[in-house]
Scaffold this motif. Sequence first.
Motif, PDB file in Angstrom:
ATOM      1  N   ALA A 132     -53.050 -30.452 -56.631  1.00 40.20           N
ATOM      2  CA  ALA A 132     -53.057 -32.024 -57.111  1.00 40.20           C
ATOM      3  C   ALA A 132     -54.094 -33.169 -56.859  1.00 40.20           C
ATOM      4  CB  ALA A 132     -52.117 -32.449 -57.800  1.00 40.20           C
ATOM      5  N   ALA A 133     -54.326 -33.143 -55.255  1.00 35.20           N
ATOM      6  CA  ALA A 133     -55.422 -34.471 -54.795  1.00 35.20           C
ATOM      7  C   ALA A 133     -56.861 -33.807 -55.152  1.00 35.20           C
ATOM      8  CB  ALA A 133     -54.872 -34.297 -53.659  1.00 35.20           C
ATOM      9  N   ARG A 134     -57.043 -33.259 -55.146  1.00 37.11           N
ATOM     10  CA  ARG A 134     -58.558 -32.230 -55.691  1.00 37.11           C
ATOM     11  C   ARG A 134     -59.271 -32.699 -57.096  1.00 37.11           C
ATOM     12  NH1 ARG A 134     -56.462 -30.797 -50.953  1.00 37.11           N
ATOM     13  NH2 ARG A 134     -58.936 -30.301 -48.718  1.00 37.11           N
ATOM     14  N   THR A 135     -59.402 -33.626 -57.605  1.00 31.67           N
ATOM     15  CA  THR A 135     -59.592 -34.171 -58.435  1.00 31.67           C
ATOM     16  C   THR A 135     -61.074 -34.055 -58.574  1.00 31.67           C
ATOM     17  OG1 THR A 135     -59.266 -36.427 -58.288  1.00 31.67           O
ATOM     18  CG2 THR A 135     -57.410 -35.529 -58.677  1.00 31.67           C
ATOM     19  N   THR A 136     -61.977 -33.804 -57.754  1.00 26.97           N
ATOM     20  CA  THR A 136     -63.266 -34.530 -58.428  1.00 26.97           C
ATOM     21  C   THR A 136     -63.511 -32.995 -59.003  1.00 26.97           C
ATOM     22  OG1 THR A 136     -63.720 -32.640 -56.495  1.00 26.97           O
ATOM     23  CG2 THR A 136     -63.905 -35.447 -56.119  1.00 26.97           C
ATOM     24  N   PHE A 137     -65.178 -33.233 -59.852  1.00 32.26           N
ATOM     25  CA  PHE A 137     -65.066 -32.208 -61.079  1.00 32.26           C
ATOM     26  C   PHE A 137     -65.504 -31.352 -60.546  1.00 32.26           C
ATOM     27  CE2 PHE A 137     -68.351 -30.604 -63.493  1.00 32.26           C
ATOM     28  CZ  PHE A 137     -68.047 -30.525 -64.535  1.00 32.26           C
ATOM     29  N   GLY A 138     -64.532 -30.517 -61.511  1.00 32.85           N
ATOM     30  CA  GLY A 138     -65.034 -28.684 -60.630  1.00 32.85           C
ATOM     31  C   GLY A 138     -63.734 -28.036 -59.816  1.00 32.85           C
ATOM     32  N   GLY A 139     -62.597 -28.968 -59.043  1.00 32.60           N
ATOM     33  CA  GLY A 139     -62.238 -29.236 -58.334  1.00 32.60           C
ATOM     34  C   GLY A 139     -60.876 -27.800 -59.140  1.00 32.60           C
ATOM     35  N   THR A 140     -59.824 -27.956 -58.221  1.00 33.16           N
ATOM     36  CA  THR A 140     -58.942 -27.246 -58.071  1.00 33.16           C
ATOM     37  C   THR A 140     -57.558 -27.849 -59.016  1.00 33.16           C
ATOM     38  OG1 THR A 140     -57.728 -24.923 -57.359  1.00 33.16           O
ATOM     39  CG2 THR A 140     -57.384 -27.255 -55.738  1.00 33.16           C
ATOM     40  N   ALA A 141     -57.560 -29.585 -58.725  1.00 35.05           N
ATOM     41  CA  ALA A 141     -56.638 -29.811 -59.392  1.00 35.05           C
ATOM     42  C   ALA A 141     -56.485 -29.302 -60.930  1.00 35.05           C
ATOM     43  CB  ALA A 141     -56.683 -31.956 -59.094  1.00 35.05           C
ATOM     44  N   PRO A 142     -55.154 -29.582 -60.935  1.00 31.19           N
ATOM     45  CA  PRO A 142     -54.964 -28.966 -62.742  1.00 31.19           C
ATOM     46  C   PRO A 142     -55.289 -29.967 -63.493  1.00 31.19           C
ATOM     47  CG  PRO A 142     -52.451 -28.964 -61.188  1.00 31.19           C
ATOM     48  CD  PRO A 142     -53.300 -30.136 -60.444  1.00 31.19           C
ATOM     49  N   GLU A 143     -55.961 -31.501 -63.510  1.00 25.74           N
ATOM     50  CA  GLU A 143     -56.080 -32.210 -64.163  1.00 25.74           C
ATOM     51  C   GLU A 143     -57.828 -31.637 -64.607  1.00 25.74           C
ATOM     52  OE1 GLU A 143     -57.269 -35.979 -63.169  1.00 25.74           O
ATOM     53  OE2 GLU A 143     -55.620 -35.951 -62.132  1.00 25.74           O
ATOM     54  N   ALA A 144     -58.583 -31.144 -63.041  1.00 32.28           N
ATOM     55  CA  ALA A 144     -59.906 -31.288 -63.153  1.00 32.28           C
ATOM     56  C   ALA A 144     -59.848 -30.058 -63.268  1.00 32.28           C
ATOM     57  CB  ALA A 144     -60.561 -30.880 -61.774  1.00 32.28           C
ATOM     58  N   VAL A 145     -59.440 -28.711 -63.989  1.00 30.71           N
ATOM     59  CA  VAL A 145     -59.413 -27.436 -63.991  1.00 30.71           C
ATOM     60  C   VAL A 145     -59.422 -27.136 -65.577  1.00 30.71           C
ATOM     61  CG1 VAL A 145     -57.589 -25.204 -63.472  1.00 30.71           C
ATOM     62  CG2 VAL A 145     -58.594 -26.264 -62.063  1.00 30.71           C
TER      63      VAL A 145
END
Length: 461
Positions: free
Chosen positions: A432-445
């Motif tokens: 969840a911490a990997r929120t950068t554009f293209g990352g693996t956080a749910p919000e980014a996915v």
Amino acid sequence: MALWSGRFTEGADAFTQRFGASLPVDQRLYVEDIAGSIAHANMLAAQGIIATADAEAIAEGLQGILADITSGALTFDVMESEDIHMAIEAELTRRVGDAGARLHTGRSRNDQVATDTRLYAKRRAGELMAANVALREALIAQAEANFDVILPGYTHLQHAQPVLFSHHMLAYVQMLARDYDRLAAARNAADACPLGAAALAGTTYPLDRFATAEALGFDHPIPNSLDAVSDRDFLLDLIYACSVSCLHLSRLCEEIVLWSSAEFGFITLSDAYSTGSSIMPQKKNPDFAELIRGKSGRVVGDLVALMMTLKSLPLAYNKDLQEDKEGAMDAADTLEDCYVCAAGMIATMTVNADAMATQAKKGYLAATDVADYLAKKGLPFRRAHEIVGHLVLTCEQRGCDLEDLTLDDFKAESDLFESDIVECLNLPAIVAARTTFGGTAPEAVRVQLAAAKAQLVGFGA
């Protein structure tokens, strides 16, 4: 005798007739050949080169031939015709007489076959684009159905960092989206009309090349007659697009093969996309994934073959170009079959979330986040990297994981560690911490998923 036999005193023998014939391959172009001939005949009549009655007879005769070939009532023999163009023209002349013999006025087989092949390439590229979309839809559906599932991400096939399964699926969607664009570019490259270039130099008849290009749905006529009959770049573009997409499918299928093994157990393939063993009753083999992986070499071979055929050809037409179609047809057919098979395999596979979660807990996947924890507290990242590396070494010596260490173990390496370090050891939190554009956080996915679905809207445009 062949339609070009006037200059010859004897015909080809049986071997050279078969050896030189392209009919077994180019008979697949009969629809395109007939469409091109009707457009050419109508243009000849409009230009006053042949009578309107002749053009009407030609069109009616060709429509009848089209229906008979499609139904199987009419077939051709290489001992009678070396290619589909001559076969159809000979049959047309038998049916409508002198009108049929006037069809080839102002035209050569050189511009005729180039026109047919371009029409074929446009059609097949469009069909492949549709199959590409179907596979992307299957990947997207699995991503949505298993959105929150976590699996280990790999580099060098070693556990690296945890990622969402949906993120992983969408990586292949991105590859296929680029493949779609390459297929679209190949279709556009073929969208130029050679008809009217004749053998190589144009013709003395007042042809309207713009009219035939428009009638056949081409964007424009090719502006140089030499290039019109000798260019096969559009086929290179098509086979290249097929080759790259097959490489992407090979990568996907390699992971399917690995993931369906007992060592991984991440997925279970449907029985419909598996086979058994003739000697080992327990086996369930990912044969179709392996076959897709294997067929990538075949399609790349088609590309290399055409490149070698074209590499030294002088202008304009040469018989070598007869070898241009079989590889292109094979590449397109193979990719389409692979798309269909892969889509079915992906749509019907079962995702084993528990097996993925179990493996995601191995391999110290939290190590980078622990290093980031220290770096965010002001420690230079390289120093933080060294400290966490030592913590991992401690885990290896004890036979435990980072989450098994006590706060005292962490503080023994750095006073910057506090009780909140446990938050960096939680897999969902790491993801969840990997929120950068293209990352693996749910919000980014979710952003990636929405974009991937949006790409499918109006794909046929």
